[in-house]
Design a protein around this motif. Structure first.
Motif, PDB file in Angstrom:
ATOM      1  N   ILE A  87      -6.205   7.964  -6.828  1.00 38.20           N
ATOM      2  CA  ILE A  87      -6.769   8.300  -8.194  1.00 38.20           C
ATOM      3  C   ILE A  87      -6.311   7.015  -9.096  1.00 38.20           C
ATOM      4  O   ILE A  87      -7.210   6.475  -9.792  1.00 38.20           O
ATOM      5  CB  ILE A  87      -6.032   9.659  -8.710  1.00 38.20           C
ATOM      6  CG1 ILE A  87      -6.820  10.680  -7.840  1.00 38.20           C
ATOM      7  CG2 ILE A  87      -6.441   9.661 -10.071  1.00 38.20           C
ATOM      8  CD1 ILE A  87      -6.163  11.963  -8.259  1.00 38.20           C
ATOM      9  N   LYS A  88      -4.944   6.811  -8.986  1.00 34.98           N
ATOM     10  CA  LYS A  88      -4.699   5.645  -9.723  1.00 34.98           C
ATOM     11  C   LYS A  88      -5.454   4.036  -9.171  1.00 34.98           C
ATOM     12  O   LYS A  88      -5.786   3.465 -10.277  1.00 34.98           O
ATOM     13  CB  LYS A  88      -3.168   5.307  -9.561  1.00 34.98           C
ATOM     14  CG  LYS A  88      -2.290   6.345 -10.340  1.00 34.98           C
ATOM     15  CD  LYS A  88      -0.979   6.080 -10.147  1.00 34.98           C
ATOM     16  CE  LYS A  88      -0.393   6.073  -8.686  1.00 34.98           C
ATOM     17  NZ  LYS A  88       1.244   5.865  -8.905  1.00 34.98           N
ATOM     18  N   ARG A  89      -5.647   3.908  -8.118  1.00 32.18           N
ATOM     19  CA  ARG A  89      -6.350   2.815  -7.525  1.00 32.18           C
ATOM     20  C   ARG A  89      -7.887   2.865  -8.062  1.00 32.18           C
ATOM     21  O   ARG A  89      -8.389   1.830  -8.335  1.00 32.18           O
ATOM     22  CB  ARG A  89      -6.051   2.664  -6.019  1.00 32.18           C
ATOM     23  CG  ARG A  89      -6.876   1.210  -5.703  1.00 32.18           C
ATOM     24  CD  ARG A  89      -6.223   0.614  -4.629  1.00 32.18           C
ATOM     25  NE  ARG A  89      -6.581  -0.893  -4.444  1.00 32.18           N
ATOM     26  CZ  ARG A  89      -7.675  -1.457  -3.752  1.00 32.18           C
ATOM     27  NH1 ARG A  89      -7.970  -0.607  -2.645  1.00 32.18           N
ATOM     28  NH2 ARG A  89      -7.828  -2.726  -3.673  1.00 32.18           N
ATOM     29  N   PRO A  91      -9.831  -8.774   0.734  1.00 28.98           N
ATOM     30  CA  PRO A  91     -11.188  -8.544   0.145  1.00 28.98           C
ATOM     31  C   PRO A  91     -11.310  -8.504  -1.272  1.00 28.98           C
ATOM     32  O   PRO A  91     -12.302  -9.238  -1.689  1.00 28.98           O
ATOM     33  CB  PRO A  91     -11.759  -7.181   0.833  1.00 28.98           C
ATOM     34  CG  PRO A  91     -10.589  -6.626   1.174  1.00 28.98           C
ATOM     35  CD  PRO A  91      -9.572  -7.764   1.568  1.00 28.98           C
ATOM     36  N   PHE A  92     -10.424  -7.822  -2.132  1.00 32.45           N
ATOM     37  CA  PHE A  92     -10.801  -7.699  -3.424  1.00 32.45           C
ATOM     38  C   PHE A  92     -10.050  -8.963  -4.161  1.00 32.45           C
ATOM     39  O   PHE A  92     -10.762  -9.347  -4.999  1.00 32.45           O
ATOM     40  CB  PHE A  92      -9.667  -6.633  -3.933  1.00 32.45           C
ATOM     41  CG  PHE A  92      -9.588  -6.318  -5.359  1.00 32.45           C
ATOM     42  CD1 PHE A  92     -10.620  -5.625  -6.041  1.00 32.45           C
ATOM     43  CD2 PHE A  92      -8.589  -6.768  -5.938  1.00 32.45           C
ATOM     44  CE1 PHE A  92     -10.496  -5.232  -7.597  1.00 32.45           C
ATOM     45  CE2 PHE A  92      -8.393  -6.716  -7.454  1.00 32.45           C
ATOM     46  CZ  PHE A  92      -9.574  -6.051  -8.027  1.00 32.45           C
ATOM     47  N   PHE A  93      -9.143  -9.643  -3.801  1.00 31.74           N
ATOM     48  CA  PHE A  93      -8.734 -11.044  -4.249  1.00 31.74           C
ATOM     49  C   PHE A  93      -9.831 -11.777  -4.062  1.00 31.74           C
ATOM     50  O   PHE A  93     -10.342 -12.676  -5.087  1.00 31.74           O
ATOM     51  CB  PHE A  93      -7.615 -11.469  -3.433  1.00 31.74           C
ATOM     52  CG  PHE A  93      -7.148 -12.829  -3.702  1.00 31.74           C
ATOM     53  CD1 PHE A  93      -6.308 -12.954  -4.964  1.00 31.74           C
ATOM     54  CD2 PHE A  93      -7.179 -14.040  -2.840  1.00 31.74           C
ATOM     55  CE1 PHE A  93      -5.833 -14.229  -5.149  1.00 31.74           C
ATOM     56  CE2 PHE A  93      -6.979 -15.288  -3.369  1.00 31.74           C
ATOM     57  CZ  PHE A  93      -5.938 -15.369  -4.404  1.00 31.74           C
ATOM     58  N   TYR A  94     -10.490 -12.019  -2.933  1.00 36.62           N
ATOM     59  CA  TYR A  94     -11.694 -12.952  -2.773  1.00 36.62           C
ATOM     60  C   TYR A  94     -12.780 -12.609  -3.707  1.00 36.62           C
ATOM     61  O   TYR A  94     -13.626 -13.383  -3.980  1.00 36.62           O
ATOM     62  CB  TYR A  94     -12.027 -12.966  -1.282  1.00 36.62           C
ATOM     63  CG  TYR A  94     -13.310 -13.452  -0.828  1.00 36.62           C
ATOM     64  CD1 TYR A  94     -13.626 -14.967  -0.686  1.00 36.62           C
ATOM     65  CD2 TYR A  94     -14.616 -12.680  -0.811  1.00 36.62           C
ATOM     66  CE1 TYR A  94     -14.897 -15.371  -0.397  1.00 36.62           C
ATOM     67  CE2 TYR A  94     -15.585 -13.302  -0.589  1.00 36.62           C
ATOM     68  CZ  TYR A  94     -15.750 -14.644  -0.408  1.00 36.62           C
ATOM     69  OH  TYR A  94     -17.123 -15.124  -0.105  1.00 36.62           O
ATOM     70  N   SER A 112      -0.791  -3.510  -3.272  1.00 36.48           N
ATOM     71  CA  SER A 112      -1.716  -2.405  -2.842  1.00 36.48           C
ATOM     72  C   SER A 112      -2.769  -2.376  -3.820  1.00 36.48           C
ATOM     73  O   SER A 112      -3.735  -1.583  -3.683  1.00 36.48           O
ATOM     74  CB  SER A 112      -0.998  -1.220  -2.419  1.00 36.48           C
ATOM     75  OG  SER A 112      -0.515  -0.615  -3.972  1.00 36.48           O
ATOM     76  N   TYR A 113      -2.794  -3.077  -5.042  1.00 33.59           N
ATOM     77  CA  TYR A 113      -3.929  -3.070  -6.031  1.00 33.59           C
ATOM     78  C   TYR A 113      -4.729  -4.205  -5.992  1.00 33.59           C
ATOM     79  O   TYR A 113      -5.787  -4.493  -6.870  1.00 33.59           O
ATOM     80  CB  TYR A 113      -3.444  -2.655  -7.308  1.00 33.59           C
ATOM     81  CG  TYR A 113      -2.689  -1.313  -7.496  1.00 33.59           C
ATOM     82  CD1 TYR A 113      -3.378  -0.243  -8.059  1.00 33.59           C
ATOM     83  CD2 TYR A 113      -1.356  -0.985  -6.987  1.00 33.59           C
ATOM     84  CE1 TYR A 113      -3.198   0.844  -8.046  1.00 33.59           C
ATOM     85  CE2 TYR A 113      -1.026   0.209  -7.346  1.00 33.59           C
ATOM     86  CZ  TYR A 113      -1.721   1.347  -7.723  1.00 33.59           C
ATOM     87  OH  TYR A 113      -1.372   2.496  -7.883  1.00 33.59           O
ATOM     88  N   LEU A 114      -4.335  -5.319  -5.081  1.00 29.12           N
ATOM     89  CA  LEU A 114      -5.262  -6.346  -4.994  1.00 29.12           C
ATOM     90  C   LEU A 114      -5.827  -6.637  -3.626  1.00 29.12           C
ATOM     91  O   LEU A 114      -5.452  -6.039  -2.729  1.00 29.12           O
ATOM     92  CB  LEU A 114      -4.216  -7.694  -5.312  1.00 29.12           C
ATOM     93  CG  LEU A 114      -3.609  -7.542  -6.890  1.00 29.12           C
ATOM     94  CD1 LEU A 114      -2.705  -8.685  -6.900  1.00 29.12           C
ATOM     95  CD2 LEU A 114      -4.599  -7.541  -8.026  1.00 29.12           C
TER      96      LEU A 114
END
Length: 396
Positions: A92-94, A313-316, A394-396
């Motif tokens: 939920i937070k992510r 993947p998110f960072f990229y 864990s959020y990146l």
């Protein structure tokens, strides 16, 4: 104080596949902003496209569903290290974090408009909303979640036949949840929301990935997993072929004989991404399962290259979008455009006047340059994530 940890184990076939689709995804975004008229044209429109342009766009159709599907697999694997309550809270937070990133960070990258006159709801948005939904359903048995995913993917095309009063509350809700295909929602005269990704069909794809995640649990027989992936891949491709030849249910855009063989073939492959039709999901996820089956023990420099991008993947994703837009602004000025050309009437994207950009061949050169420029930043961050366990990672 930062605590270094032993290198965390990752599933290499997932990183290889995710890395490959992240690189292909960059091709589409490079085309949108560096090709003549790329952002406002449809390269899959058989009346105006060319085979090269069509397949440049078509190959990137595999990116979003695989990205969302593998997000579901990752959620399942994260759940093997957390309690149900902990996983629900994290999802939920992510999910809320990703919605914020889409609206604030990615919309700015997409439009370069600091006034946010247009807000784009794309793949990061739908992954975020899907995580929130999955976080609420995490207490439900795995088979039930998988079944809901199948129903959503299999059945949402039936809603294309429902017609509601234009711009009514029911119509807006239907579009947001099921049928959005580039839908515009005007908040006032100066602000519009551009919804490309209908929520629940994509949530269904994530649920299927979550259900599949169980075959990656420690102790699961590798040969059995490979066999399951191969047979599932073939079955999905067979379903696609049958449905496409029947030319009935499963995609709102039936194929038809065109002016020559290659255009007829293009028409056959031209399945609908917005929203993701059943046929679209079948052909894209079929390829994904095949790659997962064949790369579990892959070695070599190419596999290692893909794994770098697939592990962050998110960072990229965020970085590559801003790099593309930076290059597009530089090209804007290099090609002789000025301040008066930054805003184009009826175009929500800044620095995209008619005539800016290059032919398709140059787009490929810029695409290769972009992914190579991001290799070392991604590799450094990947190595850092493997050996550290700060909460924010864990959020990146």
């Amino acid at each position: 104080m930062t605590t270094a940890l032993p290198i965390k184990a990752r599933i290499q076939s997932i990183d290889i596949l995710r890395g490959a689709i992240m690189l292909i995804m960059a091709l589409d975004h490079t085309r949108e902003f560096l090709h003549h008229g790329g952002i406002m044209s449809d390269p899959t429109d058989l009346r105006t496209t060319t085979p090269m342009l069509f397949f440049t766009r078509w190959i990137t159709h595999f990116c979003a569903p695989v990205f969302v599907f593998l997000s579901g697999v990752s959620v399942y694997l994260a759940g093997t290290r957390k309690s149900k309550k902990g996983l629900s809270s994290f999802l939920i937070k992510r999910g809320l974090w990703l919605v914020f990133i889409e609206i604030v960070v990615m919309t700015l990258a997409f439009t370069l408009n600091p006034l946010y006159n247009a807000v784009a709801l794309q793949v990061i948005w739908v992954i975020g909303i899907s995580m929130i939904i999955l976080g609420l359903l995490i207490w439900v048995p795995l088979k039930i979640i998988g079944f809901i995913g199948i129903v959503l993917v299999l059945g949402h095309d039936a809603l294309n036949f429902i017609r509601l009063p234009e711009n009514s509350a029911e119509d807006v809700l239907m579009k947001l949840l099921f049928t959005a295909r580039g839908s515009l929602f005007f908040l006032d005269k100066m602000h519009v929301v551009f919804a490309l990704y209908a929520i629940l069909p994509w949530t269904g794809v994530m649920m299927l990935g979550y259900a599949l995640g169980s075959i990656y649990e420690a102790g699961y027989n590798a040969a059995k997993r490979k066999s399951f992936l191969l047979y599932s891949s073939v079955a999905l491709f067979a379903i696609f072929l049958v449905l496409r030849f029947v030319n009935g249910y499963g995609d709102p855009a039936p194929w038809a004989v065109q002016k020559n063989g290659i255009f007829t073939f293009m028409s056959f492959l031209n399945v609908s991404k917005y929203p993701p039709s059943l046929m679209y999901c079948c052909i894209t996820l079929s390829a994904a399962l095949m790659v997962l089956a064949l790369t579990e023990n892959a070695t070599g420099k190419l596999a290692a290259f893909f794994k770098v991008y697939g592990s962050v993947p998110f960072f990229y994703y965020v970085l590559h979008f801003y790099l593309i837009r930076l290059i597009s602004v530089i090209i804007f000025f290099v090609q002789g455009f000025g301040a008066s050309d930054i805003i184009t009437p009826n175009d929500p994207f800044l620095f995209t006047p008619p005539g800016v950009g290059f032919d398709l061949g140059y787009v490929y050169i810029f695409w290769l340059m972009i992914i190579l420029l991001l290799y070392y930043p991604c590799k450094c961050f990947s190595n850092y994530k493997k050996t550290h366990l700060q909460w924010w990672l864990s959020y990146l």
